[in-house]
Design a protein around this motif. Structure first.
Motif, PDB file in Angstrom:
ATOM      1  N   LEU A 171     -22.018  18.825  25.094  1.00  0.00           N
ATOM      2  CA  LEU A 171     -22.311  17.830  24.529  1.00  0.00           C
ATOM      3  C   LEU A 171     -22.997  16.820  25.675  1.00  0.00           C
ATOM      4  O   LEU A 171     -24.263  15.744  25.400  1.00  0.00           O
ATOM      5  CB  LEU A 171     -21.040  16.645  24.376  1.00  0.00           C
ATOM      6  CG  LEU A 171     -21.183  15.251  23.690  1.00  0.00           C
ATOM      7  CD1 LEU A 171     -22.500  15.203  22.319  1.00  0.00           C
ATOM      8  CD2 LEU A 171     -19.263  14.839  23.159  1.00  0.00           C
ATOM      9  N   HIS A 172     -22.216  17.033  27.301  1.00  0.00           N
ATOM     10  CA  HIS A 172     -22.808  15.665  27.905  1.00  0.00           C
ATOM     11  C   HIS A 172     -24.340  17.121  28.348  1.00  0.00           C
ATOM     12  O   HIS A 172     -25.287  16.015  28.537  1.00  0.00           O
ATOM     13  CB  HIS A 172     -22.033  16.659  29.338  1.00  0.00           C
ATOM     14  CG  HIS A 172     -22.460  15.787  30.612  1.00  0.00           C
ATOM     15  ND1 HIS A 172     -22.317  14.811  31.341  1.00  0.00           N
ATOM     16  CD2 HIS A 172     -22.965  16.192  31.717  1.00  0.00           C
ATOM     17  CE1 HIS A 172     -23.041  14.568  32.019  1.00  0.00           C
ATOM     18  NE2 HIS A 172     -23.670  15.293  32.724  1.00  0.00           N
ATOM     19  N   ARG A 173     -24.932  18.490  28.717  1.00  0.00           N
ATOM     20  CA  ARG A 173     -26.199  18.708  28.504  1.00  0.00           C
ATOM     21  C   ARG A 173     -26.997  18.158  27.741  1.00  0.00           C
ATOM     22  O   ARG A 173     -27.651  17.394  27.865  1.00  0.00           O
ATOM     23  CB  ARG A 173     -25.623  20.220  28.819  1.00  0.00           C
ATOM     24  CG  ARG A 173     -25.553  20.558  30.507  1.00  0.00           C
ATOM     25  CD  ARG A 173     -25.358  22.410  30.186  1.00  0.00           C
ATOM     26  NE  ARG A 173     -24.463  22.605  30.926  1.00  0.00           N
ATOM     27  CZ  ARG A 173     -23.307  23.816  29.620  1.00  0.00           C
ATOM     28  NH1 ARG A 173     -24.064  24.192  28.621  1.00  0.00           N
ATOM     29  NH2 ARG A 173     -22.524  24.258  30.167  1.00  0.00           N
ATOM     30  N   LEU A 174     -26.495  18.117  26.534  1.00  0.00           N
ATOM     31  CA  LEU A 174     -27.106  17.471  25.360  1.00  0.00           C
ATOM     32  C   LEU A 174     -27.191  16.784  25.512  1.00  0.00           C
ATOM     33  O   LEU A 174     -28.470  15.946  25.061  1.00  0.00           O
ATOM     34  CB  LEU A 174     -26.683  17.987  24.356  1.00  0.00           C
ATOM     35  CG  LEU A 174     -26.364  19.555  23.818  1.00  0.00           C
ATOM     36  CD1 LEU A 174     -25.573  19.522  22.372  1.00  0.00           C
ATOM     37  CD2 LEU A 174     -27.588  20.023  23.558  1.00  0.00           C
ATOM     38  N   LYS A 175     -26.627  15.880  25.943  1.00  0.00           N
ATOM     39  CA  LYS A 175     -26.737  13.902  26.285  1.00  0.00           C
ATOM     40  C   LYS A 175     -28.038  14.030  26.966  1.00  0.00           C
ATOM     41  O   LYS A 175     -28.989  13.087  27.166  1.00  0.00           O
ATOM     42  CB  LYS A 175     -25.882  12.718  26.229  1.00  0.00           C
ATOM     43  CG  LYS A 175     -25.080  12.586  24.986  1.00  0.00           C
ATOM     44  CD  LYS A 175     -23.766  12.428  25.515  1.00  0.00           C
ATOM     45  CE  LYS A 175     -23.192  11.803  24.306  1.00  0.00           C
ATOM     46  NZ  LYS A 175     -21.685  11.399  24.485  1.00  0.00           N
ATOM     47  N   GLN A 176     -28.046  15.018  28.180  1.00  0.00           N
ATOM     48  CA  GLN A 176     -28.970  14.527  29.875  1.00  0.00           C
ATOM     49  C   GLN A 176     -30.214  15.421  28.843  1.00  0.00           C
ATOM     50  O   GLN A 176     -31.466  14.515  29.209  1.00  0.00           O
ATOM     51  CB  GLN A 176     -28.261  15.189  30.320  1.00  0.00           C
ATOM     52  CG  GLN A 176     -27.099  15.683  30.768  1.00  0.00           C
ATOM     53  CD  GLN A 176     -27.416  13.905  31.597  1.00  0.00           C
ATOM     54  OE1 GLN A 176     -28.150  13.700  32.995  1.00  0.00           O
ATOM     55  NE2 GLN A 176     -25.735  13.320  31.779  1.00  0.00           N
ATOM     56  N   GLU A 177     -30.474  15.869  27.722  1.00  0.00           N
ATOM     57  CA  GLU A 177     -32.260  16.231  27.230  1.00  0.00           C
ATOM     58  C   GLU A 177     -32.861  15.076  26.970  1.00  0.00           C
ATOM     59  O   GLU A 177     -32.236  14.433  26.699  1.00  0.00           O
ATOM     60  CB  GLU A 177     -31.866  18.030  26.506  1.00  0.00           C
ATOM     61  CG  GLU A 177     -31.096  19.104  26.716  1.00  0.00           C
ATOM     62  CD  GLU A 177     -30.713  20.224  26.404  1.00  0.00           C
ATOM     63  OE1 GLU A 177     -31.235  19.910  24.485  1.00  0.00           O
ATOM     64  OE2 GLU A 177     -30.323  21.139  26.313  1.00  0.00           O
TER      65      GLU A 177
END
Length: 178
Positions: A171-177
């Motif tokens: 989730l953290h990675r997806l929010k960074q994209e």
């Protein structure tokens, strides 16, 4: 619906989208609620059977090499303190678990699951040390059953925390994209 939650609770399934990552991160909330219920049940059983604590404490006093007089003084002191400490500790633990469950459900953090996994590991180490040093020698079979059931619940909770940590990372990675 149940199938999506079961997929989210599996720490070996990598979430494929934002909704799956959120659901996976939220599974720690279920583990925290189960931990709160287990803590409440354990404290209730320990309050009903104060002899369990007495046996454990007597084993500890023996390992410390206390004299008979020192043991009696210590047992009298612990007999007055322990019931209140157990009730207070149980209430605080349940409150903390429920607040953390709400926070994890709402914010889907990475910190809460990893801290809970570390605490389960620490608890396992202290349990093994207690077993290896004879801390639980002579306790009733009811204590052993309660402890085994508590560890079974914590094992399931550990799986949920691992799934939540993985989901929170994705989730953290997806929010960074972008």
């Amino acid at each position: 619906m149940l199938e999506s939650w079961l997929r989210a609770a599996n720490p070996f399934n990598r979430p494929r989208a934002m909704a799956e990552a959120q659901r996976s991160a939220q599974t720690a909330s279920f583990g925290l609620i189960a931990s709160a219920a287990t803590s409440l049940a354990t404290a209730g059983l320990m309050a009903l059977h104060p002899e369990w604590i007495g046996t454990i404490m007597a084993n500890q006093y023996a390992r410390m090499g206390m004299s008979g007089e020192m043991q009696q003084t210590q047992q009298a002191m612990m007999a007055t303190i322990m019931p209140w400490a157990m009730v207070g500790g149980s209430v605080v633990t349940v409150a903390i678990c429920l607040v953390l469950a709400w926070v994890q459900w709402k914010f889907m953090t990475r910190a809460i699951p990893i801290i809970l996994l570390i605490l389960i590991g620490y608890s396992a180490v202290t349990g093994v040390v207690g077993l290896s040093t004879g801390q639980y020698h002579g306790v009733a079979s009811g204590f052993v059953t309660m402890t085994a059931l508590s560890w079974a619940v914590q094992l399931v909770c550990g799986v949920l925390y691992a799934a939540a940590f993985r989901g929170a990372l994705v989730l953290h990675r997806l929010k960074q994209e972008p």
